[in-house]
Motif scaffolding. Sequence first.
Motif, PDB file in Angstrom:
ATOM      1  N   LEU A  24       0.865  -1.183   0.000  1.00  0.00           N
ATOM      2  CA  LEU A  24       0.000   0.000   0.000  1.00  0.00           C
ATOM      3  C   LEU A  24       0.902   1.234   0.000  1.00  0.00           C
ATOM      4  O   LEU A  24       1.069   1.895   1.029  1.00  0.00           O
ATOM      5  N   PRO A  25       1.499   1.564  -1.126  1.00  0.00           N
ATOM      6  CA  PRO A  25       2.499   2.642  -1.154  1.00  0.00           C
ATOM      7  C   PRO A  25       1.905   3.995  -0.794  1.00  0.00           C
ATOM      8  O   PRO A  25       0.713   4.254  -0.962  1.00  0.00           O
ATOM      9  N   LYS A  26       2.776   4.853  -0.288  1.00  0.00           N
ATOM     10  CA  LYS A  26       2.372   6.232  -0.053  1.00  0.00           C
ATOM     11  C   LYS A  26       2.012   6.884  -1.389  1.00  0.00           C
ATOM     12  O   LYS A  26       2.420   6.438  -2.446  1.00  0.00           O
ATOM     13  N   ARG A  27       1.230   7.945  -1.314  1.00  0.00           N
ATOM     14  CA  ARG A  27       0.779   8.668  -2.495  1.00  0.00           C
ATOM     15  C   ARG A  27      -0.068   7.785  -3.405  1.00  0.00           C
ATOM     16  O   ARG A  27      -0.069   7.912  -4.618  1.00  0.00           O
ATOM     17  N   THR A  28      -0.795   6.820  -2.763  1.00  0.00           N
ATOM     18  CA  THR A  28      -1.698   5.934  -3.491  1.00  0.00           C
ATOM     19  C   THR A  28      -3.123   6.176  -3.005  1.00  0.00           C
ATOM     20  O   THR A  28      -3.348   6.478  -1.833  1.00  0.00           O
ATOM     21  N   ASN A  29      -4.082   6.029  -3.899  1.00  0.00           N
ATOM     22  CA  ASN A  29      -5.490   6.096  -3.516  1.00  0.00           C
ATOM     23  C   ASN A  29      -5.888   4.727  -2.960  1.00  0.00           C
ATOM     24  O   ASN A  29      -6.137   3.790  -3.711  1.00  0.00           O
ATOM     25  N   LEU A  30      -5.948   4.607  -1.649  1.00  0.00           N
ATOM     26  CA  LEU A  30      -6.209   3.304  -1.027  1.00  0.00           C
ATOM     27  C   LEU A  30      -7.642   2.837  -1.208  1.00  0.00           C
ATOM     28  O   LEU A  30      -7.931   1.658  -1.002  1.00  0.00           O
ATOM     29  N   SER A  31      -8.530   3.728  -1.602  1.00  0.00           N
ATOM     30  CA  SER A  31      -9.914   3.306  -1.841  1.00  0.00           C
ATOM     31  C   SER A  31     -10.036   2.404  -3.065  1.00  0.00           C
ATOM     32  O   SER A  31     -11.059   1.747  -3.256  1.00  0.00           O
ATOM     33  N   LEU A  32      -8.984   2.344  -3.884  1.00  0.00           N
ATOM     34  CA  LEU A  32      -9.005   1.478  -5.062  1.00  0.00           C
ATOM     35  C   LEU A  32      -8.769   0.016  -4.707  1.00  0.00           C
ATOM     36  O   LEU A  32      -9.012  -0.869  -5.534  1.00  0.00           O
ATOM     37  N   TYR A  33      -8.307  -0.253  -3.479  1.00  0.00           N
ATOM     38  CA  TYR A  33      -8.054  -1.624  -3.051  1.00  0.00           C
ATOM     39  C   TYR A  33      -9.361  -2.242  -2.554  1.00  0.00           C
ATOM     40  O   TYR A  33     -10.026  -1.705  -1.679  1.00  0.00           O
ATOM     41  N   THR A  34      -9.705  -3.378  -3.128  1.00  0.00           N
ATOM     42  CA  THR A  34     -10.936  -4.061  -2.740  1.00  0.00           C
ATOM     43  C   THR A  34     -10.721  -4.853  -1.452  1.00  0.00           C
ATOM     44  O   THR A  34      -9.586  -5.036  -0.995  1.00  0.00           O
ATOM     45  N   VAL A  35     -11.818  -5.341  -0.893  1.00  0.00           N
ATOM     46  CA  VAL A  35     -11.720  -6.203   0.288  1.00  0.00           C
ATOM     47  C   VAL A  35     -10.869  -7.427  -0.029  1.00  0.00           C
ATOM     48  O   VAL A  35     -10.035  -7.850   0.780  1.00  0.00           O
ATOM     49  N   ASP A  36     -11.046  -7.998  -1.221  1.00  0.00           N
ATOM     50  CA  ASP A  36     -10.248  -9.164  -1.616  1.00  0.00           C
ATOM     51  C   ASP A  36      -8.765  -8.808  -1.721  1.00  0.00           C
ATOM     52  O   ASP A  36      -7.898  -9.617  -1.356  1.00  0.00           O
ATOM     53  N   ASP A  37      -8.470  -7.626  -2.229  1.00  0.00           N
ATOM     54  CA  ASP A  37      -7.072  -7.175  -2.302  1.00  0.00           C
ATOM     55  C   ASP A  37      -6.453  -7.129  -0.904  1.00  0.00           C
ATOM     56  O   ASP A  37      -5.330  -7.609  -0.681  1.00  0.00           O
ATOM     57  N   LEU A  38      -7.185  -6.551   0.030  1.00  0.00           N
ATOM     58  CA  LEU A  38      -6.671  -6.425   1.396  1.00  0.00           C
ATOM     59  C   LEU A  38      -6.521  -7.778   2.066  1.00  0.00           C
ATOM     60  O   LEU A  38      -5.562  -8.014   2.809  1.00  0.00           O
ATOM     61  N   ARG A  39      -7.448  -8.681   1.817  1.00  0.00           N
ATOM     62  CA  ARG A  39      -7.332 -10.024   2.397  1.00  0.00           C
ATOM     63  C   ARG A  39      -6.106 -10.747   1.835  1.00  0.00           C
ATOM     64  O   ARG A  39      -5.438 -11.503   2.549  1.00  0.00           O
TER      65      ARG A  39
END
Length: 247
Positions: free
Chosen positions: A203-218
């Motif tokens: 989850l790099p800095k200067r990234t829009n974290l809302s683009l990561y889905t629940v599956d991405d985070l899991r």
Amino acid sequence: MQSKLNLEWSPEQIASHLRTRWPDRPERHLCHETIYRALYQGAKGGLSRTLTRKLRTGRPLRKKRRRPDQRMPRFVAPAVLIDHRPPVIELRERLGDWEGDLVVGVRSQSAVATLVDRRTRYLRLVPLPEGHSAGHLRDALITVLSRLPAHARRSLTWDQGSEMARHHELAPYFADGIFFARPGSPWQRGTNENTNGLLRQYLPKRTNLSLYTVDDLRSIEHRLNNRPRKTLSWQTPAQAFTAALAL
């Protein structure tokens, strides 16, 4: 070795794995510094320099660590400071003492909450798709906490960010309460700070974290929870958490 680097294992984790996998074949053993040199020097017959992208920092060249800037508090919580935590929490002998924080995206417009168990280093990533206000964080944490058994919810330590303004509504989920680190003292939540550093590879800095889905985070959570840790005698956080749950 290359396959483990592709899974984002650190050179130290790989070196331990080689000793465990082939205990009687010292010719297969490598020092973690040897792996680093093979990556960064890029000598003929060595590892591809492109694999440096799989390291936590992702740097093409090695550099000295620098002292992180201290963050000023955005909210002074009318709550109990870390100084008053029960001494048992410092010992890391029991399950359920969590440290938490936000990993924030570009211009602080998106965030993911992190929860890390002090004993097992087990990580839970908490999506915040609607925002990271105090109300949004409260609702998201309750969703995760309500799925944990009571003996896995002893305490929570957070910083004094405004996202915890409604901490009193989370207090019933922790038998020993919620505690706050002193302003500008990230080392008081060292387990969480270290884990957030590992997360920045994904989850790099200067990234829009809302683009990561629940599956991405899991998927990210699974990667980190299933990598062996030196501090756990090379167990994985998932193994340590599962064993502690059964006690």
